[in-house]
Design a protein around this motif. Structure first.
Motif, PDB file in Angstrom:
ATOM      1  N   CYS A 134       0.835  -1.199   0.000  1.00 17.45           N
ATOM      2  CA  CYS A 134       0.000   0.000   0.000  1.00 17.45           C
ATOM      3  C   CYS A 134       0.872   1.251   0.000  1.00 17.45           C
ATOM      4  O   CYS A 134       0.653   2.182  -0.777  1.00 17.45           O
ATOM      5  CB  CYS A 134      -0.922  -0.013   1.221  1.00 17.45           C
ATOM      6  SG  CYS A 134      -1.765   1.544   1.558  1.00 17.45           S
ATOM      7  N   CYS A 169       1.336   4.296  -2.930  1.00 14.02           N
ATOM      8  CA  CYS A 169       1.057   5.691  -2.589  1.00 14.02           C
ATOM      9  C   CYS A 169       2.285   6.573  -2.779  1.00 14.02           C
ATOM     10  O   CYS A 169       2.223   7.622  -3.434  1.00 14.02           O
ATOM     11  CB  CYS A 169       0.563   5.784  -1.143  1.00 14.02           C
ATOM     12  SG  CYS A 169      -1.057   5.049  -0.856  1.00 14.02           S
ATOM     13  N   GLU A 170       3.398   6.164  -2.211  1.00 11.93           N
ATOM     14  CA  GLU A 170       4.565   7.034  -2.195  1.00 11.93           C
ATOM     15  C   GLU A 170       5.297   7.056  -3.526  1.00 11.93           C
ATOM     16  O   GLU A 170       5.972   8.031  -3.838  1.00 11.93           O
ATOM     17  CB  GLU A 170       5.485   6.630  -1.047  1.00 11.93           C
ATOM     18  CG  GLU A 170       4.777   6.680   0.297  1.00 11.93           C
ATOM     19  CD  GLU A 170       5.703   6.936   1.462  1.00 11.93           C
ATOM     20  OE1 GLU A 170       6.870   7.302   1.223  1.00 11.93           O
ATOM     21  OE2 GLU A 170       5.253   6.770   2.607  1.00 11.93           O
ATOM     22  N   SER A 225       3.758   7.361  -6.174  1.00 13.09           N
ATOM     23  CA  SER A 225       3.012   8.377  -6.917  1.00 13.09           C
ATOM     24  C   SER A 225       3.196   9.770  -6.339  1.00 13.09           C
ATOM     25  O   SER A 225       2.734  10.755  -6.923  1.00 13.09           O
ATOM     26  CB  SER A 225       1.520   8.029  -6.928  1.00 13.09           C
ATOM     27  OG  SER A 225       0.952   8.184  -5.640  1.00 13.09           O
ATOM     28  N   VAL A 262       2.507  10.535  -2.834  1.00 12.19           N
ATOM     29  CA  VAL A 262       1.643  10.780  -1.680  1.00 12.19           C
ATOM     30  C   VAL A 262       2.188  10.000  -0.487  1.00 12.19           C
ATOM     31  O   VAL A 262       2.232   8.763  -0.510  1.00 12.19           O
ATOM     32  CB  VAL A 262       0.186  10.361  -1.964  1.00 12.19           C
ATOM     33  CG1 VAL A 262      -0.684  10.580  -0.720  1.00 12.19           C
ATOM     34  CG2 VAL A 262      -0.374  11.129  -3.150  1.00 12.19           C
ATOM     35  N   ASN A 275       2.035   8.169   2.866  1.00  7.93           N
ATOM     36  CA  ASN A 275       0.945   7.480   3.562  1.00  7.93           C
ATOM     37  C   ASN A 275       1.404   7.061   4.952  1.00  7.93           C
ATOM     38  O   ASN A 275       2.033   6.016   5.134  1.00  7.93           O
ATOM     39  CB  ASN A 275       0.477   6.262   2.770  1.00  7.93           C
ATOM     40  CG  ASN A 275      -0.785   5.650   3.344  1.00  7.93           C
ATOM     41  OD1 ASN A 275      -1.269   6.084   4.387  1.00  7.93           O
ATOM     42  ND2 ASN A 275      -1.318   4.648   2.680  1.00  7.93           N
ATOM     43  N   ALA A 329      -8.428   5.344   2.238  1.00  9.57           N
ATOM     44  CA  ALA A 329      -7.528   5.848   1.200  1.00  9.57           C
ATOM     45  C   ALA A 329      -8.154   7.032   0.468  1.00  9.57           C
ATOM     46  O   ALA A 329      -7.448   7.973   0.075  1.00  9.57           O
ATOM     47  CB  ALA A 329      -7.191   4.729   0.217  1.00  9.57           C
ATOM     48  N   ALA A 388      -6.565  10.634  -0.146  1.00  5.31           N
ATOM     49  CA  ALA A 388      -6.427  11.242  -1.474  1.00  5.31           C
ATOM     50  C   ALA A 388      -7.158  12.574  -1.561  1.00  5.31           C
ATOM     51  O   ALA A 388      -6.641  13.554  -2.121  1.00  5.31           O
ATOM     52  CB  ALA A 388      -6.957  10.272  -2.531  1.00  5.31           C
ATOM     53  N   GLN A 399       0.683  16.110   4.227  1.00  2.47           N
ATOM     54  CA  GLN A 399       0.372  14.690   4.170  1.00  2.47           C
ATOM     55  C   GLN A 399       0.774  13.937   5.428  1.00  2.47           C
ATOM     56  O   GLN A 399       0.117  12.959   5.804  1.00  2.47           O
ATOM     57  CB  GLN A 399       1.037  14.081   2.929  1.00  2.47           C
ATOM     58  CG  GLN A 399       0.461  14.626   1.634  1.00  2.47           C
ATOM     59  CD  GLN A 399       1.252  14.236   0.404  1.00  2.47           C
ATOM     60  OE1 GLN A 399       2.112  13.353   0.449  1.00  2.47           O
ATOM     61  NE2 GLN A 399       0.994  14.895  -0.709  1.00  2.47           N
ATOM     62  N   ARG A 432      -2.407   9.906  -9.181  1.00  2.00           N
ATOM     63  CA  ARG A 432      -2.220   9.796  -7.733  1.00  2.00           C
ATOM     64  C   ARG A 432      -3.465   9.236  -7.057  1.00  2.00           C
ATOM     65  O   ARG A 432      -3.363   8.412  -6.144  1.00  2.00           O
ATOM     66  CB  ARG A 432      -1.850  11.164  -7.158  1.00  2.00           C
ATOM     67  CG  ARG A 432      -0.420  11.587  -7.502  1.00  2.00           C
ATOM     68  CD  ARG A 432      -0.022  12.881  -6.840  1.00  2.00           C
ATOM     69  NE  ARG A 432       1.405  13.133  -7.021  1.00  2.00           N
ATOM     70  CZ  ARG A 432       2.058  14.194  -6.537  1.00  2.00           C
ATOM     71  NH1 ARG A 432       1.397  15.111  -5.853  1.00  2.00           N
ATOM     72  NH2 ARG A 432       3.355  14.334  -6.742  1.00  2.00           N
ATOM     73  N   VAL A 459      -3.385   5.731  -4.879  1.00  5.77           N
ATOM     74  CA  VAL A 459      -3.768   5.722  -3.470  1.00  5.77           C
ATOM     75  C   VAL A 459      -4.940   4.770  -3.234  1.00  5.77           C
ATOM     76  O   VAL A 459      -4.957   4.015  -2.250  1.00  5.77           O
ATOM     77  CB  VAL A 459      -4.118   7.151  -3.005  1.00  5.77           C
ATOM     78  CG1 VAL A 459      -4.692   7.126  -1.594  1.00  5.77           C
ATOM     79  CG2 VAL A 459      -2.878   8.033  -3.046  1.00  5.77           C
ATOM     80  N   GLY A 517      -3.729   1.269  -3.401  1.00  8.03           N
ATOM     81  CA  GLY A 517      -3.056   0.942  -2.148  1.00  8.03           C
ATOM     82  C   GLY A 517      -4.046   0.634  -1.042  1.00  8.03           C
ATOM     83  O   GLY A 517      -3.792  -0.213  -0.183  1.00  8.03           O
TER      84      GLY A 517
END
Length: 429
Positions: free
Chosen positions: A148, A152-153, A155, A157, A159, A198, A202, A212, A317, A321, A324
């Motif tokens: 997950c 996310c990361e 892309s 973001v 998490n 999620a 997002a 974040q 993104r 997310v 994930g």
């Protein structure tokens, strides 16, 4: 008459130049391995008798022999190997693949030496098959959480809310599983809960550009508060109705599960363990063998350049997310469906943060992050096994041993890692 020297006649002298960052990592690794080697030498004073290792469980059809090794000699050899590896690191003379070889040898020596010291002179043997089978089981939710985080990361973001996603998914799996008595329904509910968490991540991080890291902490607290409130008001008063989900059965793979030692370890797991293996391969293929994966990695490294060539940064993104969230939901369902089938408040006990640490230790790569999850699962299972041997070590230390090992690995062995360049940076068009 002098003859001019031709350029090809001049010997070429090369010098190895080590960066300051590499030097710090090499020295810290050497000091850490050396400290563990010294500790093993000190433990020699409390090592008596031989250590026995059971390769088979009592219920296995094929009983493999129990291996016995001399405790003092084994611990001494392991300690010396660690000291030699530390000397190699500190001297700076290890080149090419030698640092990796020395680190691997030292790691194996630490594990073998520590377990030998703990098992030496004990009546019960150390159950090797249980150790590896438990490692895979304990690593299963961590693998889902790390995957997950990878999506996310990669892309862009961050998490930090994997723990909250685990908790929400575990609660949903318990309630829906209890009402339907269906494992597939419980798994679907867990995935939907993970995706819902999620979506909140997002929405506020991608659309509203909220910090974040702070957002992840808030989402974790939200999951704790909501699940705790619903548990007290809804689940606990009617425990038999809302908190009695079915438990996953072990699914032995025909033929392969009969292989001595490896059959029970690898091929007698729950469906979630098999899904975790498939998920690692799937995420790797998605990230490195598909156009979507290329776009995910591009938005995590340089969203402005991605936007210039027509890629929807926000859309990519969002999709990463939410994808994930599916894996986080599966990881959260493990805590309910693979144990007692019931939920209790905050019973994910920080596994989401361990998955986040495994993600960083694995350098945001699905396979390397999985290896780090197995490392944590191994240490956790080892601490549990050592408690049954009545080792001369406080039980409180054995309980914190997995977390201590994770901190040491992050601080001393992994060194400085580089996340995706745009990780945690909001994109404004």
């Amino acid at each position: 008459m002098s003859i001019a020297t031709r350029p090809e006649d001049v010997p070429l002298v090369t010098h190895f130049v080590e960066s300051a960052e590499k030097r710090r990592q090499r020295v810290s690794t050497g000091v850490l391995i050396g400290a563990v080697g010294v500790l093993l030498i000190i433990l020699l004073t409390a090592t008596r008798g031989s250590a026995k290792f059971a390769l088979s469980d009592a219920f296995d059809e094929v009983q493999l022999p129990t291996v016995s090794v001399p405790g003092f000699v084994t611990v001494a050899v392991c300690g010396i190997l660690c000291l030699l590896a530390a000397a190699g690191y500190l001297s700076g003379r290890l080149r090419g693949r030698l640092p990796a070889v020395a680190g691997t040898v030292a790691g194996l020596a630490v594990v073998l030496g520590f377990i030998t010291w703990a098992a030496a002179g004990r009546d019960l043997p150390f159950p090797v098959s249980n150790q590896f089978a438990g490692t895979l089981s304990l690593a299963t939710p961590l693998v889902f959480g790390a995957l997950c985080g990878v999506l996310c990361e990669r892309s862009g973001v961050v998490n930090v809310s994997i723990e909250g996603q685990f908790l929400a998914a575990a609660f949903a799996a318990a309630v829906v599983g209890s009402l339907t008595k269906s494992v597939p329904a419980a798994l679907v509910a867990a995935m939907l809960a993970g995706v819902a968490m999620a979506a909140l991540l997002a929405l506020f991080s991608i659309n509203y550009l909220v910090n974040q890291v702070v957002l992840g902490v808030v989402l974790n607290l939200l999951a704790v508060g909501v699940t705790g409130f619903l548990f007290d008001q809804l689940v606990q008063p009617a425990d038999e109705k809302y908190n009695a989900a079915p438990v996953l059965d072990v699914l032995p793979i025909p033929g392969l599960s009969k292989i001595p030692f490896f059959g029970r370890v690898l091929f007698e797991q729950t469906v979630l363990a098999y899904l975790a293996v498939v998920s690692v391969v799937l995420v790797w293929l998605l990230l490195y063998r598909t156009t979507w994966g290329l776009r995910v990695r591009a938005t995590g490294e340089h969203p402005e350049a991605s936007d210039t060539v027509g890629i929807s940064v926000k859309g990519i993104r969002w999709s990463a997310v939410l994808a994930g969230g599916v894996f986080a939901g599966l990881g959260g369902s493990f805590f309910t469906l693979a144990s007692t089938g019931s939920f209790s408040k905050e019973f994910t006990v920080g596994n989401g943060f361990i998955a986040l640490a495994a993600l960083i230790m694995g350098r945001w790569h699905p396979v390397l992050a999985t290896i780090m999850c197995l490392f944590f699962g191994f240490v956790t299972q080892m601490a549990s096994q050592l408690q049954t041997l009545s080792t001369p070590m406080p039980s409180q230390f054995l309980l914190i041993l997995p977390y201590v090992a994770t901190i040491i690995a992050v601080a001393g062995l992994v060194g400085r890692v580089r996340p995706p360049a745009a990780d945690g940076i909001p994109f404004e068009k």
